[in-house]
Design a protein around this motif. Structure first.
Motif, short mmCIF file in Angstrom:
data_model
loop_
_atom_site.label_atom_id
_atom_site.label_comp_id
_atom_site.label_asym_id
_atom_site.label_seq_id
_atom_site.Cartn_x
_atom_site.Cartn_y
_atom_site.Cartn_z
N GLU A 275 -5.85 6.44 -8.65
CA GLU A 275 -7.13 5.76 -8.89
C GLU A 275 -7.73 6.14 -10.23
N GLU B 281 0.83 -1.21 0.00
CA GLU B 281 0.00 0.00 0.00
C GLU B 281 0.86 1.26 0.00
N LEU B 282 0.25 2.32 -0.51
CA LEU B 282 0.91 3.62 -0.50
C LEU B 282 0.56 4.30 0.81
N ARG C 120 -2.89 9.69 -4.38
CA ARG C 120 -3.71 8.48 -4.37
C ARG C 120 -4.94 8.64 -5.27
#
Ligand SMILES: Nc1ncnc2c1ncn2[C@@H]1O[C@H](COP(=O)(O)OP(=O)(O)OP(=O)(O)O)[C@@H](O)[C@H]1O
Ligand SMILES: [Mg+2]
Length: 457
Positions: A162, A146-147, A158
Protein backbone atom coordinates in the motif's frame (compact mmCIF):
# COMPACT_ATOMS: atom_id res chain seq x y z
CA UNK A 1 -0.63 22.23 -25.80
CA UNK A 2 0.27 20.60 -29.10
CA UNK A 3 3.51 20.81 -31.05
CA UNK A 4 2.99 21.93 -34.63
CA UNK A 5 5.76 21.79 -37.21
CA UNK A 6 5.68 24.47 -39.90
CA UNK A 7 7.83 23.86 -42.99
CA UNK A 8 8.01 26.71 -45.50
CA UNK A 9 10.90 28.40 -47.29
CA UNK A 10 9.03 31.70 -47.34
CA UNK A 11 9.75 33.49 -44.10
CA UNK A 12 6.61 35.65 -44.11
CA UNK A 13 4.29 32.65 -44.51
CA UNK A 14 6.30 30.64 -41.95
CA UNK A 15 6.26 33.33 -39.29
CA UNK A 16 2.60 34.14 -39.99
CA UNK A 17 1.63 30.52 -39.38
CA UNK A 18 3.81 30.33 -36.28
CA UNK A 19 2.14 33.45 -34.94
CA UNK A 20 -1.37 32.07 -35.46
CA UNK A 21 -0.36 28.79 -33.79
CA UNK A 22 1.14 30.56 -30.81
CA UNK A 23 -1.99 32.63 -30.38
CA UNK A 24 -4.00 29.41 -30.25
CA UNK A 25 -1.87 28.36 -27.29
CA UNK A 26 0.14 25.74 -29.13
CA UNK A 27 3.85 25.34 -29.66
CA UNK A 28 5.14 26.05 -33.21
CA UNK A 29 8.42 24.59 -34.48
CA UNK A 30 9.60 26.08 -37.77
CA UNK A 31 11.84 24.79 -40.54
CA UNK A 32 12.98 26.73 -43.61
CA UNK A 33 13.38 23.76 -45.95
CA UNK A 34 11.90 20.33 -46.57
CA UNK A 35 15.06 18.56 -45.41
CA UNK A 36 15.27 20.67 -42.23
CA UNK A 37 11.60 19.90 -41.59
CA UNK A 38 12.01 16.13 -41.84
CA UNK A 39 15.04 16.32 -39.58
CA UNK A 40 13.18 18.42 -37.05
CA UNK A 41 10.36 15.87 -37.02
CA UNK A 42 12.85 13.06 -36.51
CA UNK A 43 14.33 14.84 -33.52
CA UNK A 44 11.03 15.78 -31.95
CA UNK A 45 7.61 14.46 -32.83
CA UNK A 46 4.95 17.00 -33.75
CA UNK A 47 1.22 16.49 -33.44
CA UNK A 48 0.52 18.23 -36.72
CA UNK A 49 2.67 19.22 -39.69
CA UNK A 50 2.03 22.09 -42.09
CA UNK A 51 4.28 22.06 -45.14
CA UNK A 52 4.64 24.20 -48.22
CA UNK A 53 4.25 22.30 -51.48
CA UNK A 54 6.84 23.99 -53.67
CA UNK A 55 10.23 24.30 -52.05
CA UNK A 56 13.81 24.11 -53.27
CA UNK A 57 15.22 20.61 -52.71
CA UNK A 58 12.79 18.42 -50.84
CA UNK A 59 9.26 19.45 -51.90
CA UNK A 60 6.02 19.06 -49.96
CA UNK A 61 5.16 15.66 -51.45
CA UNK A 62 8.56 14.22 -50.48
CA UNK A 63 8.20 15.72 -47.02
CA UNK A 64 4.81 14.07 -46.74
CA UNK A 65 6.29 10.68 -47.69
CA UNK A 66 9.27 11.00 -45.35
CA UNK A 67 7.24 12.07 -42.33
CA UNK A 68 4.50 9.50 -42.89
CA UNK A 69 7.18 6.85 -42.95
CA UNK A 70 8.33 7.96 -39.51
CA UNK A 71 4.85 8.32 -38.06
CA UNK A 72 1.86 7.22 -40.12
CA UNK A 73 -0.55 8.82 -37.68
CA UNK A 74 0.49 12.45 -37.84
CA UNK A 75 -1.82 14.63 -39.93
CA UNK A 76 -0.03 16.72 -42.55
CA UNK A 77 -1.47 19.78 -44.24
CA UNK A 78 -0.13 21.10 -47.56
CA UNK A 79 0.12 24.81 -48.29
CA UNK A 80 -0.11 25.59 -52.01
CA UNK A 81 0.31 28.69 -54.10
CA UNK A 82 -2.44 29.70 -56.47
CA UNK A 83 -2.52 27.40 -59.51
CA UNK A 84 -1.02 24.26 -58.00
CA UNK A 85 -4.28 22.87 -56.71
CA UNK A 86 -3.89 19.73 -58.83
CA UNK A 87 -0.67 18.84 -57.07
CA UNK A 88 -2.40 19.47 -53.78
CA UNK A 89 -5.10 17.00 -54.79
CA UNK A 90 -2.32 14.52 -55.61
CA UNK A 91 -0.93 15.10 -52.14
CA UNK A 92 -4.33 14.35 -50.62
CA UNK A 93 -4.32 11.05 -52.45
CA UNK A 94 -0.93 10.32 -50.94
CA UNK A 95 -2.42 10.76 -47.51
CA UNK A 96 -2.24 14.46 -46.72
CA UNK A 97 -4.90 15.43 -44.27
CA UNK A 98 -5.88 18.72 -45.92
CA UNK A 99 -4.58 21.64 -47.94
CA UNK A 100 -4.90 25.43 -47.97
CA UNK A 101 -4.29 27.80 -50.84
CA UNK A 102 -2.27 30.95 -50.38
CA UNK A 103 -3.12 33.57 -49.44
CA UNK A 104 -5.17 32.37 -46.48
CA UNK A 105 -6.83 34.03 -43.52
CA UNK A 106 -5.58 33.12 -40.00
CA UNK A 107 -9.16 32.07 -39.26
CA UNK A 108 -8.97 29.28 -41.85
CA UNK A 109 -5.66 28.04 -40.45
CA UNK A 110 -7.08 28.06 -36.96
CA UNK A 111 -10.02 25.86 -37.98
CA UNK A 112 -7.79 23.42 -39.80
CA UNK A 113 -5.39 23.16 -36.89
CA UNK A 114 -8.25 22.36 -34.54
CA UNK A 115 -9.61 19.68 -36.82
CA UNK A 116 -6.16 18.19 -37.38
CA UNK A 117 -5.46 17.96 -33.67
CA UNK A 118 -8.77 16.23 -33.05
CA UNK A 119 -7.99 13.76 -35.78
CA UNK A 120 -4.49 13.23 -34.44
CA UNK A 121 -5.78 12.50 -30.94
CA UNK A 122 -8.41 10.13 -32.32
CA UNK A 123 -5.86 8.26 -34.46
CA UNK A 124 -3.44 7.86 -31.59
CA UNK A 125 -6.17 6.69 -29.26
CA UNK A 126 -7.36 4.16 -31.81
CA UNK A 127 -3.90 2.80 -32.48
CA UNK A 128 -3.24 2.48 -28.79
CA UNK A 129 -6.61 0.85 -28.17
CA UNK A 130 -5.91 -1.67 -30.91
CA UNK A 131 -2.53 -2.50 -29.48
CA UNK A 132 -3.93 -2.71 -25.97
CA UNK A 133 -6.84 -4.92 -26.95
CA UNK A 134 -4.44 -7.27 -28.74
CA UNK A 135 -2.51 -7.37 -25.53
CA UNK A 136 -5.48 -7.83 -23.24
CA UNK A 137 -6.79 -10.85 -25.11
CA UNK A 138 -3.94 -12.71 -23.47
CA UNK A 139 -4.96 -11.52 -20.01
CA UNK A 140 -7.23 -13.86 -18.15
CA UNK A 141 -9.88 -13.46 -15.51
CA UNK A 142 -8.60 -11.11 -12.84
CA UNK A 143 -11.37 -11.37 -10.28
CA UNK A 144 -9.24 -13.42 -7.92
CA UNK A 145 -6.42 -10.98 -7.66
CA UNK A 146 -6.40 -10.31 -3.95
CA UNK A 147 -3.39 -11.16 -1.86
CA UNK A 148 -4.58 -13.82 0.54
CA UNK A 149 -2.93 -14.37 3.90
CA UNK A 150 -3.39 -13.43 7.54
CA UNK A 151 0.12 -14.19 8.79
CA UNK A 152 2.26 -11.40 10.19
CA UNK A 153 4.50 -11.65 7.15
CA UNK A 154 1.56 -11.15 4.80
CA UNK A 155 0.17 -8.30 6.88
CA UNK A 156 3.54 -6.56 6.72
CA UNK A 157 3.75 -7.19 2.99
CA UNK A 158 0.27 -5.81 2.38
CA UNK A 159 1.17 -2.67 4.30
CA UNK A 160 4.36 -2.25 2.30
CA UNK A 161 2.45 -2.73 -0.95
CA UNK A 162 0.00 0.00 0.00
CA UNK A 163 2.79 2.41 0.90
CA UNK A 164 4.73 1.72 -2.26
CA UNK A 165 1.62 1.97 -4.40
CA UNK A 166 0.94 5.46 -3.15
CA UNK A 167 4.42 6.59 -4.14
CA UNK A 168 5.46 6.54 -7.76
CA UNK A 169 8.83 4.87 -7.34
CA UNK A 170 10.40 1.93 -9.08
CA UNK A 171 9.79 -1.30 -7.22
CA UNK A 172 11.63 -4.59 -7.26
CA UNK A 173 9.83 -7.72 -6.14
CA UNK A 174 12.00 -10.64 -5.14
CA UNK A 175 11.12 -14.09 -3.91
CA UNK A 176 11.16 -17.75 -4.79
CA UNK A 177 9.17 -19.12 -7.67
CA UNK A 178 5.42 -19.07 -7.11
CA UNK A 179 5.43 -16.76 -4.08
CA UNK A 180 3.12 -14.21 -5.73
CA UNK A 181 5.49 -11.69 -7.28
CA UNK A 182 3.23 -10.98 -10.22
CA UNK A 183 0.22 -10.72 -7.96
CA UNK A 184 2.06 -8.10 -5.90
CA UNK A 185 3.03 -6.17 -9.02
CA UNK A 186 -0.62 -6.06 -10.06
CA UNK A 187 -1.71 -5.01 -6.59
CA UNK A 188 0.77 -2.13 -6.65
CA UNK A 189 -0.72 -0.98 -9.92
CA UNK A 190 -4.32 -1.35 -8.78
CA UNK A 191 -3.72 0.63 -5.61
CA UNK A 192 -1.77 3.41 -7.31
CA UNK A 193 -2.93 6.63 -8.93
CA UNK A 194 -2.21 4.82 -12.20
CA UNK A 195 -4.97 2.27 -11.64
CA UNK A 196 -7.05 3.60 -14.53
CA UNK A 197 -4.02 3.32 -16.83
CA UNK A 198 -2.73 0.09 -18.34
CA UNK A 199 -0.80 -2.64 -16.56
CA UNK A 200 1.60 -4.08 -19.08
CA UNK A 201 3.71 -7.16 -18.51
CA UNK A 202 6.82 -8.22 -20.36
CA UNK A 203 8.38 -11.59 -19.70
CA UNK A 204 12.03 -10.74 -20.27
CA UNK A 205 13.08 -14.35 -19.86
CA UNK A 206 10.96 -15.70 -22.68
CA UNK A 207 12.34 -13.49 -25.47
CA UNK A 208 15.58 -13.38 -27.42
CA UNK A 209 17.57 -10.18 -27.19
CA UNK A 210 16.35 -8.72 -30.50
CA UNK A 211 12.76 -9.67 -29.87
CA UNK A 212 12.90 -8.20 -26.40
CA UNK A 213 14.17 -4.89 -27.72
CA UNK A 214 11.36 -4.55 -30.23
CA UNK A 215 8.86 -5.79 -27.66
CA UNK A 216 9.95 -3.18 -25.12
CA UNK A 217 10.60 -0.23 -27.38
CA UNK A 218 8.61 -1.06 -30.51
CA UNK A 219 9.88 -0.69 -34.05
CA UNK A 220 9.32 1.59 -36.99
CA UNK A 221 8.00 0.37 -40.27
CA UNK A 222 10.90 -1.12 -42.25
CA UNK A 223 13.27 -1.30 -39.26
CA UNK A 224 14.08 -4.89 -40.24
CA UNK A 225 12.79 -7.56 -42.61
CA UNK A 226 9.28 -8.35 -41.57
CA UNK A 227 8.64 -5.02 -39.85
CA UNK A 228 5.77 -4.22 -42.19
CA UNK A 229 4.12 -1.73 -39.91
CA UNK A 230 5.05 0.46 -37.01
CA UNK A 231 4.65 -1.43 -33.77
CA UNK A 232 4.24 0.22 -30.40
CA UNK A 233 6.50 -1.15 -27.70
CA UNK A 234 5.35 -2.15 -24.23
CA UNK A 235 6.95 0.99 -22.79
CA UNK A 236 4.71 3.09 -25.02
CA UNK A 237 1.65 0.96 -24.28
CA UNK A 238 2.27 1.36 -20.58
CA UNK A 239 2.28 5.16 -20.83
CA UNK A 240 0.29 6.50 -17.90
CA UNK A 241 0.33 3.10 -16.24
CA UNK A 242 2.65 0.42 -14.90
CA UNK A 243 5.19 -1.69 -16.75
CA UNK A 244 5.94 -5.04 -15.15
CA UNK A 245 9.33 -6.40 -16.18
CA UNK A 246 9.11 -10.04 -15.19
CA UNK A 247 12.24 -12.23 -15.00
CA UNK A 248 14.36 -9.11 -15.32
CA UNK A 249 17.38 -11.16 -14.19
CA UNK A 250 17.37 -12.81 -17.61
CA UNK A 251 17.93 -9.60 -19.60
CA UNK A 252 21.10 -9.86 -21.73
CA UNK A 253 23.94 -7.37 -21.06
CA UNK A 254 23.48 -5.27 -24.22
CA UNK A 255 19.78 -4.84 -23.44
CA UNK A 256 20.58 -3.97 -19.83
CA UNK A 257 22.26 -0.79 -21.09
CA UNK A 258 19.24 0.20 -23.16
CA UNK A 259 16.88 -0.62 -20.34
CA UNK A 260 18.90 1.47 -17.92
CA UNK A 261 18.69 4.46 -20.21
CA UNK A 262 14.95 4.09 -20.72
CA UNK A 263 14.46 3.93 -16.96
CA UNK A 264 16.69 6.89 -16.23
CA UNK A 265 15.34 9.22 -18.86
CA UNK A 266 11.85 7.81 -19.30
CA UNK A 267 12.77 8.13 -22.94
CA UNK A 268 13.81 5.71 -25.69
CA UNK A 269 13.73 5.16 -29.43
CA UNK A 270 11.86 2.56 -31.39
CA UNK A 271 14.05 0.03 -33.19
CA UNK A 272 14.95 1.66 -36.51
CA UNK A 273 13.50 4.95 -35.33
CA UNK A 274 15.31 8.14 -34.53
CA UNK A 275 12.79 10.22 -32.71
CA UNK A 276 13.06 9.84 -28.95
CA UNK A 277 9.74 8.91 -27.35
CA UNK A 278 8.84 10.22 -23.92
CA UNK A 279 6.69 8.18 -21.62
CA UNK A 280 5.32 8.35 -18.11
CA UNK A 281 5.67 4.84 -16.76
CA UNK A 282 6.17 3.29 -13.34
CA UNK A 283 8.32 0.20 -13.51
CA UNK A 284 7.90 -2.83 -11.29
CA UNK A 285 10.37 -5.63 -11.88
CA UNK A 286 10.70 -9.14 -10.55
CA UNK A 287 12.86 -12.20 -10.85
CA UNK A 288 13.34 -15.42 -8.93
CA UNK A 289 17.05 -15.31 -9.69
CA UNK A 290 19.34 -14.15 -6.92
CA UNK A 291 20.10 -10.72 -8.37
CA UNK A 292 22.76 -9.95 -5.77
CA UNK A 293 24.68 -12.95 -6.97
CA UNK A 294 24.10 -12.06 -10.62
CA UNK A 295 25.67 -8.66 -9.87
CA UNK A 296 28.54 -10.13 -7.85
CA UNK A 297 29.34 -12.54 -10.65
CA UNK A 298 29.22 -9.83 -13.28
CA UNK A 299 26.15 -10.96 -15.18
CA UNK A 300 23.92 -8.08 -14.13
CA UNK A 301 24.90 -4.41 -14.26
CA UNK A 302 25.19 -2.84 -10.87
CA UNK A 303 23.83 0.53 -12.03
CA UNK A 304 20.72 -1.15 -13.43
CA UNK A 305 20.40 -3.14 -10.21
CA UNK A 306 20.28 0.09 -8.19
CA UNK A 307 17.87 1.67 -10.67
CA UNK A 308 15.45 -1.20 -10.21
CA UNK A 309 15.91 -1.56 -6.45
CA UNK A 310 14.69 1.87 -5.40
CA UNK A 311 12.20 0.01 -3.22
CA UNK A 312 12.76 -3.73 -2.83
CA UNK A 313 10.00 -6.02 -1.61
CA UNK A 314 10.80 -9.58 -0.66
CA UNK A 315 8.06 -12.20 -0.67
CA UNK A 316 8.34 -14.90 1.99
CA UNK A 317 8.25 -18.55 0.92
CA UNK A 318 5.05 -20.36 1.84
CA UNK A 319 6.83 -22.65 4.33
CA UNK A 320 7.63 -19.55 6.41
CA UNK A 321 3.97 -18.67 6.73
CA UNK A 322 2.24 -22.02 6.99
CA UNK A 323 -0.60 -20.47 8.96
CA UNK A 324 -1.82 -19.00 5.65
CA UNK A 325 -2.25 -22.45 4.09
CA UNK A 326 -5.88 -23.02 5.25
CA UNK A 327 -6.92 -19.58 3.94
CA UNK A 328 -5.12 -20.08 0.66
CA UNK A 329 -6.56 -23.55 0.21
CA UNK A 330 -10.09 -22.25 0.79
CA UNK A 331 -9.39 -19.40 -1.61
CA UNK A 332 -8.30 -21.78 -4.35
CA UNK A 333 -11.28 -24.07 -3.79
CA UNK A 334 -13.48 -21.00 -4.26
CA UNK A 335 -11.53 -19.93 -7.31
CA UNK A 336 -11.16 -23.26 -9.10
CA UNK A 337 -14.06 -25.28 -7.69
CA UNK A 338 -16.88 -23.89 -9.81
CA UNK A 339 -15.05 -24.92 -12.95
CA UNK A 340 -13.42 -28.15 -11.79
CA UNK A 341 -15.67 -29.73 -9.19
CA UNK A 342 -18.53 -27.57 -7.93
CA UNK A 343 -19.67 -30.10 -5.32
CA UNK A 344 -16.58 -29.62 -3.17
CA UNK A 345 -17.09 -27.29 -0.21
CA UNK A 346 -13.79 -27.66 1.60
CA UNK A 347 -10.91 -29.78 2.86
CA UNK A 348 -11.02 -32.64 5.32
CA UNK A 349 -8.93 -32.18 8.46
CA UNK A 350 -6.48 -34.91 7.50
CA UNK A 351 -5.98 -33.47 4.04
CA UNK A 352 -5.40 -30.05 5.54
CA UNK A 353 -2.88 -31.62 7.93
CA UNK A 354 -0.91 -32.92 4.97
CA UNK A 355 -0.93 -29.51 3.31
CA UNK A 356 0.28 -27.87 6.52
CA UNK A 357 3.12 -30.35 6.96
CA UNK A 358 4.54 -30.12 3.46
CA UNK A 359 7.44 -27.75 2.69
CA UNK A 360 6.11 -26.38 -0.64
CA UNK A 361 9.23 -25.70 -2.70
CA UNK A 362 7.00 -24.31 -5.47
CA UNK A 363 5.17 -22.11 -2.95
CA UNK A 364 1.66 -20.78 -3.55
CA UNK A 365 1.60 -21.86 -7.19
CA UNK A 366 2.38 -25.43 -6.15
CA UNK A 367 -0.39 -25.28 -3.55
CA UNK A 368 -2.80 -23.95 -6.14
CA UNK A 369 -1.93 -26.80 -8.51
CA UNK A 370 -2.29 -29.35 -5.74
CA UNK A 371 -5.77 -28.04 -4.92
CA UNK A 372 -6.76 -28.11 -8.55
CA UNK A 373 -5.65 -31.71 -8.86
CA UNK A 374 -7.38 -32.65 -5.61
CA UNK A 375 -10.61 -31.07 -6.88
CA UNK A 376 -10.49 -33.35 -9.89
CA UNK A 377 -10.20 -36.49 -7.75
CA UNK A 378 -12.34 -35.47 -4.81
CA UNK A 379 -15.45 -37.54 -4.15
CA UNK A 380 -18.24 -36.02 -2.14
CA UNK A 381 -18.19 -32.50 -0.82
CA UNK A 382 -14.81 -32.62 0.92
CA UNK A 383 -11.26 -33.12 -0.28
CA UNK A 384 -9.92 -36.16 1.57
CA UNK A 385 -6.32 -37.34 1.68
CA UNK A 386 -7.05 -39.83 -1.10
CA UNK A 387 -7.69 -37.03 -3.58
CA UNK A 388 -4.39 -35.28 -2.89
CA UNK A 389 -1.45 -35.54 -5.32
CA UNK A 390 1.03 -38.37 -4.76
CA UNK A 391 3.68 -36.24 -3.04
CA UNK A 392 1.21 -35.47 -0.25
CA UNK A 393 0.29 -39.11 0.29
CA UNK A 394 2.66 -39.95 3.14
CA UNK A 395 2.20 -42.17 6.16
CA UNK A 396 -0.65 -40.58 8.00
CA UNK A 397 -1.80 -42.44 11.06
CA UNK A 398 -2.11 -39.20 12.98
CA UNK A 399 -4.13 -37.52 10.29
CA UNK A 400 -6.35 -40.51 9.67
CA UNK A 401 -6.99 -40.57 13.37
CA UNK A 402 -8.28 -37.03 13.11
CA UNK A 403 -10.46 -37.77 10.13
CA UNK A 404 -12.02 -40.95 11.47
CA UNK A 405 -12.73 -40.33 15.16
CA UNK A 406 -11.07 -43.11 17.11
CA UNK A 407 -10.92 -44.03 20.71
CA UNK A 408 -7.32 -42.87 20.90
CA UNK A 409 -5.64 -40.07 22.80
CA UNK A 410 -3.02 -37.78 21.27
CA UNK A 411 -0.03 -39.62 22.87
CA UNK A 412 -1.37 -42.88 21.49
CA UNK A 413 -1.73 -41.44 18.01
CA UNK A 414 1.81 -40.04 18.19
CA UNK A 415 3.18 -43.36 19.40
CA UNK A 416 1.46 -45.09 16.54
CA UNK A 417 2.99 -42.66 14.07
CA UNK A 418 6.45 -43.04 15.64
CA UNK A 419 6.22 -46.82 15.47
CA UNK A 420 5.29 -46.73 11.79
CA UNK A 421 8.16 -44.37 10.97
CA UNK A 422 10.67 -46.57 12.78
CA UNK A 423 9.43 -49.64 10.91
CA UNK A 424 9.74 -47.81 7.64
CA UNK A 425 13.27 -46.63 8.43
CA UNK A 426 14.18 -50.12 9.50
CA UNK A 427 13.04 -51.53 6.20
CA UNK A 428 14.93 -48.91 4.27
CA UNK A 429 18.10 -49.52 6.28
CA UNK A 430 17.73 -53.27 5.68
CA UNK A 431 17.64 -53.88 9.41
CA UNK A 432 20.97 -52.17 10.19
CA UNK A 433 20.34 -50.36 13.48
CA UNK A 434 23.00 -47.63 13.21
CA UNK A 435 21.71 -46.76 9.73
CA UNK A 436 18.10 -46.76 10.99
CA UNK A 437 19.06 -44.33 13.74
CA UNK A 438 20.85 -42.13 11.20
CA UNK A 439 17.79 -42.05 8.91
CA UNK A 440 15.62 -41.04 11.83
CA UNK A 441 18.12 -38.47 13.06
CA UNK A 442 18.39 -39.98 16.56
CA UNK A 443 21.16 -41.61 18.59
CA UNK A 444 21.52 -45.40 18.35
CA UNK A 445 20.91 -45.62 22.09
CA UNK A 446 17.62 -43.76 21.65
CA UNK A 447 16.69 -46.19 18.90
CA UNK A 448 17.34 -49.18 21.18
CA UNK A 449 15.08 -47.66 23.78
CA UNK A 450 12.29 -47.15 21.23
CA UNK A 451 12.69 -50.64 19.76
CA UNK A 452 12.11 -51.99 23.19
CA UNK A 453 9.20 -49.65 23.86
CA UNK A 454 7.38 -50.66 20.67
CA UNK A 455 8.49 -54.27 20.87
CA UNK A 456 10.08 -54.19 17.47
CA UNK A 457 12.44 -57.11 16.89
N1 LIG B 1 -0.94 -14.33 -1.44
C1 LIG B 1 -1.60 -14.91 -2.43
N2 LIG B 1 -2.94 -14.96 -2.43
C2 LIG B 1 -3.61 -15.56 -3.42
N3 LIG B 1 -3.06 -16.12 -4.48
C3 LIG B 1 -1.72 -16.11 -4.55
C4 LIG B 1 -0.93 -15.49 -3.54
N4 LIG B 1 0.36 -15.62 -3.90
C5 LIG B 1 0.37 -16.27 -5.07
N5 LIG B 1 -0.87 -16.56 -5.49
C6 LIG B 1 -1.25 -17.30 -6.70
O1 LIG B 1 -0.22 -18.21 -6.98
C7 LIG B 1 0.10 -18.25 -8.36
C8 LIG B 1 1.53 -17.84 -8.57
O2 LIG B 1 1.68 -16.46 -8.26
P1 LIG B 1 2.59 -15.51 -9.14
O3 LIG B 1 2.45 -15.83 -10.58
O4 LIG B 1 2.32 -14.12 -8.73
O5 LIG B 1 4.02 -15.99 -8.62
P2 LIG B 1 5.48 -15.52 -9.05
O6 LIG B 1 6.19 -15.20 -7.80
O7 LIG B 1 5.38 -14.49 -10.09
O8 LIG B 1 6.07 -16.89 -9.62
P3 LIG B 1 7.29 -17.11 -10.68
O9 LIG B 1 8.53 -16.71 -9.99
O10 LIG B 1 7.23 -18.58 -10.92
O11 LIG B 1 6.96 -16.29 -11.86
C9 LIG B 1 -0.89 -17.33 -9.03
O12 LIG B 1 -1.99 -18.06 -9.52
C10 LIG B 1 -1.32 -16.41 -7.93
O13 LIG B 1 -2.62 -15.93 -8.15
MG1 LIG C 1 5.96 -14.60 -12.10
Amino acid sequence: MATILVIDDNETVREGLAHTIKKMGHDPVTAASGAAGVEAFGARRADFVITDLKMEGLGGVEVLRAITAIDPDVPIMIVTGFGSVETAVEAMKLGAFDFVTKPFAPEVVRLKVERALELCAARRARRKAEALSEYHVAECDRRFDELIGASDKMAALRKAVEKVAASDTTVYVGGESGTGKELVARAIHRLSRRAAGPFIKVNCGALTETLLESELFGHDKGAFTGAIKTKLGRFELADGGTLFLDEVGDVAPAMQVKLLRALQEQEFERVGGEAPIKVDVRVVSATNKDLDREVAEGRFRQDLYYRLHVVPLRLPPLRERREDIPLLAAHFIGKLGPRTNPRVRGLGDAALGRLMAYHWPGNVRELENAIEQALVFAEGDQIGTGALPQFLQGPGAAEDALEVPRELSLPEILDDLERQLILKAFARAKGVKTETARLLGIKTSALYYKLEKYKIE
